[in-house]
Design a protein around this motif. Structure first.
Motif, PDB file in Angstrom:
ATOM      1  N   ASP A  93       0.864  -1.181   0.000  1.00 28.95           N
ATOM      2  CA  ASP A  93       0.000   0.000   0.000  1.00 28.95           C
ATOM      3  C   ASP A  93       0.899   1.229   0.000  1.00 28.95           C
ATOM      4  O   ASP A  93       1.710   1.412   0.916  1.00 28.95           O
ATOM      5  N   LEU A  94       0.764   2.067  -1.015  1.00 31.71           N
ATOM      6  CA  LEU A  94       1.588   3.268  -1.125  1.00 31.71           C
ATOM      7  C   LEU A  94       0.678   4.495  -1.103  1.00 31.71           C
ATOM      8  O   LEU A  94      -0.179   4.653  -1.987  1.00 31.71           O
ATOM      9  N   GLY A  95       0.854   5.343  -0.085  1.00 31.00           N
ATOM     10  CA  GLY A  95       0.139   6.605  -0.071  1.00 31.00           C
ATOM     11  C   GLY A  95       0.653   7.502  -1.184  1.00 31.00           C
ATOM     12  O   GLY A  95       1.617   7.162  -1.883  1.00 31.00           O
ATOM     13  N   VAL A  96       0.012   8.652  -1.352  1.00 31.15           N
ATOM     14  CA  VAL A  96       0.482   9.588  -2.381  1.00 31.15           C
ATOM     15  C   VAL A  96       1.939   9.939  -2.096  1.00 31.15           C
ATOM     16  O   VAL A  96       2.285  10.347  -0.988  1.00 31.15           O
ATOM     17  N   GLY A  97       2.791   9.743  -3.083  1.00 33.05           N
ATOM     18  CA  GLY A  97       4.224   9.959  -2.889  1.00 33.05           C
ATOM     19  C   GLY A  97       4.931   8.834  -2.180  1.00 33.05           C
ATOM     20  O   GLY A  97       6.142   8.911  -1.924  1.00 33.05           O
ATOM     21  N   GLY A  98       4.214   7.761  -1.855  1.00 31.62           N
ATOM     22  CA  GLY A  98       4.813   6.635  -1.137  1.00 31.62           C
ATOM     23  C   GLY A  98       5.865   5.924  -1.965  1.00 31.62           C
ATOM     24  O   GLY A  98       5.823   5.915  -3.199  1.00 31.62           O
ATOM     25  N   VAL A  99       6.811   5.320  -1.269  1.00 32.28           N
ATOM     26  CA  VAL A  99       7.983   4.734  -1.919  1.00 32.28           C
ATOM     27  C   VAL A  99       8.301   3.363  -1.330  1.00 32.28           C
ATOM     28  O   VAL A  99       8.267   3.181  -0.109  1.00 32.28           O
ATOM     29  N   VAL A 100       8.596   2.407  -2.194  1.00 30.86           N
ATOM     30  CA  VAL A 100       9.305   1.196  -1.786  1.00 30.86           C
ATOM     31  C   VAL A 100      10.768   1.482  -2.077  1.00 30.86           C
ATOM     32  O   VAL A 100      11.172   1.522  -3.238  1.00 30.86           O
ATOM     33  N   PRO A 101      11.584   1.742  -1.042  1.00 35.66           N
ATOM     34  CA  PRO A 101      12.966   2.193  -1.279  1.00 35.66           C
ATOM     35  C   PRO A 101      13.779   1.144  -2.025  1.00 35.66           C
ATOM     36  O   PRO A 101      13.454  -0.047  -2.015  1.00 35.66           O
ATOM     37  N   ILE A 102      14.834   1.598  -2.652  1.00 31.46           N
ATOM     38  CA  ILE A 102      15.646   0.695  -3.463  1.00 31.46           C
ATOM     39  C   ILE A 102      16.194  -0.431  -2.588  1.00 31.46           C
ATOM     40  O   ILE A 102      16.720  -0.202  -1.492  1.00 31.46           O
ATOM     41  N   HIS A 103      16.037  -1.650  -3.080  1.00 33.62           N
ATOM     42  CA  HIS A 103      16.372  -2.827  -2.280  1.00 33.62           C
ATOM     43  C   HIS A 103      16.656  -3.999  -3.209  1.00 33.62           C
ATOM     44  O   HIS A 103      16.508  -3.909  -4.432  1.00 33.62           O
ATOM     45  N   SER A 104      17.034  -5.101  -2.608  1.00 38.67           N
ATOM     46  CA  SER A 104      17.254  -6.333  -3.367  1.00 38.67           C
ATOM     47  C   SER A 104      16.884  -7.523  -2.505  1.00 38.67           C
ATOM     48  O   SER A 104      16.771  -7.421  -1.285  1.00 38.67           O
ATOM     49  N   HIS A 105      16.672  -8.651  -3.143  1.00 42.72           N
ATOM     50  CA  HIS A 105      16.486  -9.916  -2.434  1.00 42.72           C
ATOM     51  C   HIS A 105      16.887 -11.060  -3.345  1.00 42.72           C
ATOM     52  O   HIS A 105      17.143 -10.860  -4.539  1.00 42.72           O
ATOM     53  N   ARG A 106      16.934 -12.245  -2.787  1.00 40.90           N
ATOM     54  CA  ARG A 106      17.500 -13.383  -3.513  1.00 40.90           C
ATOM     55  C   ARG A 106      16.483 -14.079  -4.417  1.00 40.90           C
ATOM     56  O   ARG A 106      16.769 -15.159  -4.954  1.00 40.90           O
ATOM     57  N   ALA A 107      15.315 -13.479  -4.596  1.00 36.37           N
ATOM     58  CA  ALA A 107      14.271 -14.078  -5.430  1.00 36.37           C
ATOM     59  C   ALA A 107      13.848 -13.108  -6.520  1.00 36.37           C
ATOM     60  O   ALA A 107      13.965 -11.893  -6.367  1.00 36.37           O
ATOM     61  N   VAL A 151       7.555   3.676  -6.797  1.00 36.97           N
ATOM     62  CA  VAL A 151       7.171   4.997  -6.314  1.00 36.97           C
ATOM     63  C   VAL A 151       5.742   5.286  -6.773  1.00 36.97           C
ATOM     64  O   VAL A 151       5.422   5.121  -7.966  1.00 36.97           O
ATOM     65  N   ASN A 152       4.874   5.715  -5.858  1.00 41.52           N
ATOM     66  CA  ASN A 152       3.532   6.157  -6.237  1.00 41.52           C
ATOM     67  C   ASN A 152       3.636   7.570  -6.786  1.00 41.52           C
ATOM     68  O   ASN A 152       3.858   8.515  -6.032  1.00 41.52           O
ATOM     69  N   ASN A 153       3.473   7.710  -8.076  1.00 40.10           N
ATOM     70  CA  ASN A 153       3.581   9.031  -8.701  1.00 40.10           C
ATOM     71  C   ASN A 153       2.223   9.589  -9.099  1.00 40.10           C
ATOM     72  O   ASN A 153       2.126  10.541  -9.871  1.00 40.10           O
ATOM     73  N   GLY A 154       1.140   9.021  -8.556  1.00 40.88           N
ATOM     74  CA  GLY A 154      -0.204   9.486  -8.866  1.00 40.88           C
ATOM     75  C   GLY A 154      -0.755  10.424  -7.806  1.00 40.88           C
ATOM     76  O   GLY A 154      -0.057  10.812  -6.862  1.00 40.88           O
ATOM     77  N   ASN A 155      -2.028  10.769  -7.952  1.00 43.68           N
ATOM     78  CA  ASN A 155      -2.700  11.686  -7.028  1.00 43.68           C
ATOM     79  C   ASN A 155      -3.601  10.972  -6.040  1.00 43.68           C
ATOM     80  O   ASN A 155      -4.393  11.611  -5.338  1.00 43.68           O
ATOM     81  N   SER A 156      -3.508   9.664  -5.983  1.00 46.78           N
ATOM     82  CA  SER A 156      -4.321   8.874  -5.065  1.00 46.78           C
ATOM     83  C   SER A 156      -3.495   7.695  -4.568  1.00 46.78           C
ATOM     84  O   SER A 156      -2.466   7.351  -5.167  1.00 46.78           O
ATOM     85  N   PRO A 157      -3.916   7.050  -3.483  1.00 50.60           N
ATOM     86  CA  PRO A 157      -3.176   5.885  -2.990  1.00 50.60           C
ATOM     87  C   PRO A 157      -3.081   4.795  -4.051  1.00 50.60           C
ATOM     88  O   PRO A 157      -3.940   4.687  -4.930  1.00 50.60           O
ATOM     89  N   ALA A 158      -2.038   4.022  -3.964  1.00 52.85           N
ATOM     90  CA  ALA A 158      -1.822   2.924  -4.909  1.00 52.85           C
ATOM     91  C   ALA A 158      -1.764   1.600  -4.153  1.00 52.85           C
ATOM     92  O   ALA A 158      -1.358   1.543  -2.988  1.00 52.85           O
ATOM     93  N   LEU A 159      -2.194   0.556  -4.825  1.00 49.90           N
ATOM     94  CA  LEU A 159      -2.169  -0.786  -4.261  1.00 49.90           C
ATOM     95  C   LEU A 159      -1.571  -1.737  -5.284  1.00 49.90           C
ATOM     96  O   LEU A 159      -1.918  -1.691  -6.465  1.00 49.90           O
ATOM     97  N   ALA A 160      -0.665  -2.581  -4.817  1.00 55.10           N
ATOM     98  CA  ALA A 160      -0.062  -3.582  -5.697  1.00 55.10           C
ATOM     99  C   ALA A 160       0.177  -4.861  -4.906  1.00 55.10           C
ATOM    100  O   ALA A 160       0.310  -4.837  -3.678  1.00 55.10           O
ATOM    101  N   PHE A 161       0.200  -5.957  -5.613  1.00 50.80           N
ATOM    102  CA  PHE A 161       0.592  -7.235  -5.037  1.00 50.80           C
ATOM    103  C   PHE A 161       1.825  -7.724  -5.777  1.00 50.80           C
ATOM    104  O   PHE A 161       1.918  -7.598  -7.004  1.00 50.80           O
ATOM    105  N   VAL A 162       2.776  -8.264  -5.027  1.00 45.81           N
ATOM    106  CA  VAL A 162       3.963  -8.838  -5.649  1.00 45.81           C
ATOM    107  C   VAL A 162       4.068 -10.307  -5.264  1.00 45.81           C
ATOM    108  O   VAL A 162       3.715 -10.701  -4.154  1.00 45.81           O
ATOM    109  N   SER A 163       4.530 -11.107  -6.202  1.00 40.77           N
ATOM    110  CA  SER A 163       4.815 -12.508  -5.922  1.00 40.77           C
ATOM    111  C   SER A 163       6.307 -12.738  -6.108  1.00 40.77           C
ATOM    112  O   SER A 163       6.946 -12.079  -6.938  1.00 40.77           O
ATOM    113  N   LEU A 164       6.853 -13.651  -5.338  1.00 42.01           N
ATOM    114  CA  LEU A 164       8.288 -13.938  -5.380  1.00 42.01           C
ATOM    115  C   LEU A 164       8.492 -15.447  -5.421  1.00 42.01           C
ATOM    116  O   LEU A 164       7.701 -16.208  -4.833  1.00 42.01           O
TER     117      LEU A 164
END
Length: 210
Positions: A93-107, A151-164
């Motif tokens: 769940d990303l609010g307006v301007g919300g960010v998943v910071p740069i990261h990594s993982h093994r999958a 990064v949520n670059n819209g004017n409303s909250p964003a929702l996404a699902f990720v699979s790994l």
């Protein structure tokens, strides 16, 4: 003919033996420590269908943090039935301007945008950036181990699902890795070219010392 009977009998015995030893799943038993191969298995006789259902992805994550980001993971530690199966899922769940910071993982990771617009991208090992604005219904893949972000670059909250493709994918955020521990400020300054003031500011925000 006798040889054919022998072969058929042997095949039947092997099949019956395999059928009695098949393990379809291994729901994690947290009473025992995790190993490189995963957790020990709960006794199947004590399992019910509820062990294979996870309902927490229906609830938004807590976004009261510096990144305006809510994360709800379905990993083996939160959904024990995933143990050993090589897959997991996360609600973002990303609010307006919300960010998943740069990261990594093994999958490897696949993102599906449900609501809003998100700039998503990764950086190849040759430092080439691949990024795009994703809209509702779009998916994007992030190869394993490469740095990536949303990064949520819209004017409303964003929702996404990720699979790994791992039940325990790991997660290392670059900023936390640098600023949430006692790695000396002068070392961070040298390896990042950030100035001392910036490094100390990051350490203040993320709880680092030294």
């Amino acid at each position: 003919m006798d040889s054919l009977k022998i072969i058929l009998s042997f095949t039947l015995l092997v099949s019956l033996s395999s059928a009695t030893s098949v393990v379809d799943f291994c729901v994690a038993d947290f009473r025992f420590p995790v190993t490189p191969a995963g957790y020990s298995c709960k006794n199947p006789a004590n399992l019910t269908v509820d062990d294979f259902v996870f309902s927490s992805l229906s609830v938004p994550g807590n976004m009261s943090n510096i990144f305006n980001l809510g994360v709800v993971p379905a990993f083996d530690v939160t959904f024990p039935a995933l143990n050993g199966l090589g897959l997991s899922m996360v609600r973002l769940d990303l609010g307006v301007g919300g960010v998943v910071p740069i990261h990594s993982h093994r999958a490897s990771e696949l993102i599906l945008v449900i609501e809003g617009t998100i700039i998503a991208g990764f950086i190849g090992s040759d430092n080439t950036p691949y990024y795009k604005t994703l809209n509702k219904g779009d998916i994007m893949i992030f190869p394993a181990s490469l740095l990536h972000f949303q990064v949520n670059n819209g004017n409303s909250p964003a929702l996404a699902f990720v699979s790994l493709n791992s039940a325990s994918p790991g997660f290392q955020t670059t900023t936390f890795a640098l600023a949430s521990n006692d790695l000396p400020t002068d070392v961070i300054q040298k390896i990042t070219l950030l100035d001392t003031t910036q490094v100390r500011k990051l350490k203040t925000v993320f709880g680092g010392t030294n």
